[in-house]
Design a protein around this motif. Structure first.
Motif, PDB file in Angstrom:
ATOM      1  N   THR A   4       0.854  -1.185   0.000  1.00  9.82           N
ATOM      2  CA  THR A   4       0.000   0.000   0.000  1.00  9.82           C
ATOM      3  C   THR A   4       0.888   1.231   0.000  1.00  9.82           C
ATOM      4  OG1 THR A   4      -0.139  -0.006   2.418  1.00  9.82           O
ATOM      5  CG2 THR A   4      -1.914  -1.118   1.213  1.00  9.82           C
ATOM      6  N   ARG A   5       0.346   2.303  -0.521  1.00  9.95           N
ATOM      7  CA  ARG A   5       1.054   3.588  -0.532  1.00  9.95           C
ATOM      8  C   ARG A   5       0.061   4.686  -0.167  1.00  9.95           C
ATOM      9  NH1 ARG A   5       5.872   3.201  -3.603  1.00  9.95           N
ATOM     10  NH2 ARG A   5       6.422   1.015  -3.467  1.00  9.95           N
ATOM     11  N   VAL A   6       0.593   5.807   0.271  1.00 10.11           N
ATOM     12  CA  VAL A   6      -0.243   6.961   0.560  1.00 10.11           C
ATOM     13  C   VAL A   6      -0.379   7.783  -0.717  1.00 10.11           C
ATOM     14  CG1 VAL A   6      -0.484   9.080   1.896  1.00 10.11           C
ATOM     15  CG2 VAL A   6       0.443   7.027   2.975  1.00 10.11           C
ATOM     16  N   VAL A   7      -1.611   8.005  -1.134  1.00 11.01           N
ATOM     17  CA  VAL A   7      -1.906   8.822  -2.312  1.00 11.01           C
ATOM     18  C   VAL A   7      -2.980   9.823  -1.904  1.00 11.01           C
ATOM     19  CG1 VAL A   7      -2.806   8.833  -4.672  1.00 11.01           C
ATOM     20  CG2 VAL A   7      -1.304   6.986  -3.925  1.00 11.01           C
ATOM     21  N   ASP A  45       5.805  13.334  -5.968  1.00 13.43           N
ATOM     22  CA  ASP A  45       6.310  12.037  -6.422  1.00 13.43           C
ATOM     23  C   ASP A  45       5.244  11.303  -7.230  1.00 13.43           C
ATOM     24  OD1 ASP A  45       8.778  12.369  -5.151  1.00 13.43           O
ATOM     25  OD2 ASP A  45       8.018  11.533  -3.272  1.00 13.43           O
ATOM     26  N   VAL A  46       5.681  10.569  -8.252  1.00 13.23           N
ATOM     27  CA  VAL A  46       4.778   9.827  -9.133  1.00 13.23           C
ATOM     28  C   VAL A  46       4.973   8.332  -8.913  1.00 13.23           C
ATOM     29  CG1 VAL A  46       4.209   9.322 -11.549  1.00 13.23           C
ATOM     30  CG2 VAL A  46       4.715  11.669 -10.859  1.00 13.23           C
ATOM     31  N   LEU A  47       3.856   7.618  -8.762  1.00 11.93           N
ATOM     32  CA  LEU A  47       3.859   6.162  -8.641  1.00 11.93           C
ATOM     33  C   LEU A  47       3.391   5.553  -9.950  1.00 11.93           C
ATOM     34  CD1 LEU A  47       2.144   5.795  -5.158  1.00 11.93           C
ATOM     35  CD2 LEU A  47       4.590   5.685  -5.677  1.00 11.93           C
ATOM     36  N   GLU A  48       3.759   4.279 -10.171  1.00 15.34           N
ATOM     37  CA  GLU A  48       3.367   3.577 -11.397  1.00 15.34           C
ATOM     38  C   GLU A  48       2.779   2.221 -11.025  1.00 15.34           C
ATOM     39  OE1 GLU A  48       5.895   3.776 -15.105  1.00 15.34           O
ATOM     40  OE2 GLU A  48       6.316   1.733 -14.442  1.00 15.34           O
ATOM     41  N   VAL A  49       1.751   1.808 -11.772  1.00 13.27           N
ATOM     42  CA  VAL A  49       1.144   0.495 -11.563  1.00 13.27           C
ATOM     43  C   VAL A  49       0.697  -0.066 -12.908  1.00 13.27           C
ATOM     44  CG1 VAL A  49      -1.185   1.413 -11.099  1.00 13.27           C
ATOM     45  CG2 VAL A  49      -0.521  -0.794 -10.156  1.00 13.27           C
ATOM     46  N   GLY A  50       0.938  -1.357 -13.119  1.00  8.72           N
ATOM     47  CA  GLY A  50       0.438  -2.039 -14.308  1.00  8.72           C
ATOM     48  C   GLY A  50      -0.871  -2.717 -13.951  1.00  8.72           C
ATOM     49  N   TYR A  51      -1.838  -2.663 -14.860  1.00 10.61           N
ATOM     50  CA  TYR A  51      -3.144  -3.247 -14.555  1.00 10.61           C
ATOM     51  C   TYR A  51      -3.887  -3.641 -15.819  1.00 10.61           C
ATOM     52  CZ  TYR A  51      -4.819   1.479 -15.584  1.00 10.61           C
ATOM     53  OH  TYR A  51      -5.080   2.682 -16.188  1.00 10.61           O
ATOM     54  N   ARG A  62       0.339   5.972 -14.347  1.00  9.66           N
ATOM     55  CA  ARG A  62       1.132   6.738 -13.404  1.00  9.66           C
ATOM     56  C   ARG A  62       0.216   7.732 -12.705  1.00  9.66           C
ATOM     57  NH1 ARG A  62       3.990   4.930 -17.330  1.00  9.66           N
ATOM     58  NH2 ARG A  62       3.253   6.286 -18.952  1.00  9.66           N
ATOM     59  N   LYS A  63       0.461   7.940 -11.382  1.00  9.08           N
ATOM     60  CA  LYS A  63      -0.383   8.829 -10.593  1.00  9.08           C
ATOM     61  C   LYS A  63       0.474   9.575  -9.594  1.00  9.08           C
ATOM     62  CE  LYS A  63      -4.305  10.039  -8.302  1.00  9.08           C
ATOM     63  NZ  LYS A  63      -3.793  11.309  -7.843  1.00  9.08           N
ATOM     64  N   CYS A  64       0.204  10.875  -9.473  1.00  9.91           N
ATOM     65  CA  CYS A  64       0.879  11.697  -8.469  1.00  9.91           C
ATOM     66  C   CYS A  64       0.369  11.320  -7.076  1.00  9.91           C
ATOM     67  CB  CYS A  64       0.607  13.175  -8.750  1.00  9.91           C
ATOM     68  SG  CYS A  64       1.349  14.272  -7.516  1.00  9.91           S
ATOM     69  N   GLN A  65       1.268  11.313  -6.095  1.00 10.56           N
ATOM     70  CA  GLN A  65       0.864  11.026  -4.726  1.00 10.56           C
ATOM     71  C   GLN A  65       0.207  12.221  -4.056  1.00 10.56           C
ATOM     72  OE1 GLN A  65       4.819   8.934  -3.545  1.00 10.56           O
ATOM     73  NE2 GLN A  65       3.255   8.170  -2.147  1.00 10.56           N
ATOM     74  N   GLU A  66       0.371  13.419  -4.613  1.00 12.56           N
ATOM     75  CA  GLU A  66      -0.103  14.628  -3.947  1.00 12.56           C
ATOM     76  C   GLU A  66      -1.331  15.279  -4.584  1.00 12.56           C
ATOM     77  OE1 GLU A  66       1.367  15.362  -1.102  1.00 12.56           O
ATOM     78  OE2 GLU A  66       2.829  13.783  -1.422  1.00 12.56           O
ATOM     79  N   CYS A  67      -1.510  15.158  -5.914  1.00  9.60           N
ATOM     80  CA  CYS A  67      -2.620  15.847  -6.580  1.00  9.60           C
ATOM     81  C   CYS A  67      -3.375  14.890  -7.499  1.00  9.60           C
ATOM     82  CB  CYS A  67      -2.126  17.077  -7.351  1.00  9.60           C
ATOM     83  SG  CYS A  67      -1.270  16.707  -8.902  1.00  9.60           S
ATOM     84  N   ASP A  68      -4.328  15.403  -8.255  1.00  9.55           N
ATOM     85  CA  ASP A  68      -5.190  14.582  -9.110  1.00  9.55           C
ATOM     86  C   ASP A  68      -4.544  14.105 -10.409  1.00  9.55           C
ATOM     87  OD1 ASP A  68      -7.335  14.705  -7.368  1.00  9.55           O
ATOM     88  OD2 ASP A  68      -8.187  16.479  -8.307  1.00  9.55           O
TER      89      ASP A  68
END
Length: 75
Positions: A4-7, A45-51, A62-68
């Protein structure tokens, strides 16, 4: 237990992160990865996930942890 991560102030699983990026349900998601990228909107910071949003499609999002801000390799 899935990683899990904080987003945006909330703990998210890979599945939930993929759903935030896709703005809908996804079938399956891989582990969340850190990237060496900064968000183009806020510098966070940007996170990445394959789905898999469907049985025939694999997407890397890819999704920013801080904004939309988010993007996929479809963009």
């Amino acid at each position: 237990m899935p990683d899990t991560r904080v987003v945006q102030g909330r703990m998210v699983t890979p599945q939930h992160l993929a759903e935030l990026i896709e703005d809908g349900d996804v079938m399956e998601a891989e582990a969340i990865e850190d990237t060496d990228r900064e968000c183009p909107n806020c510098g966070g910071d940007v996170l990445e996930v394959g789905y898999m949003p469907s049985i025939t499609e694999y997407v890397v999002g890819r999704k920013c942890q801080e904004c939309d801000w988010s993007e996929t390799d479809r963009d």
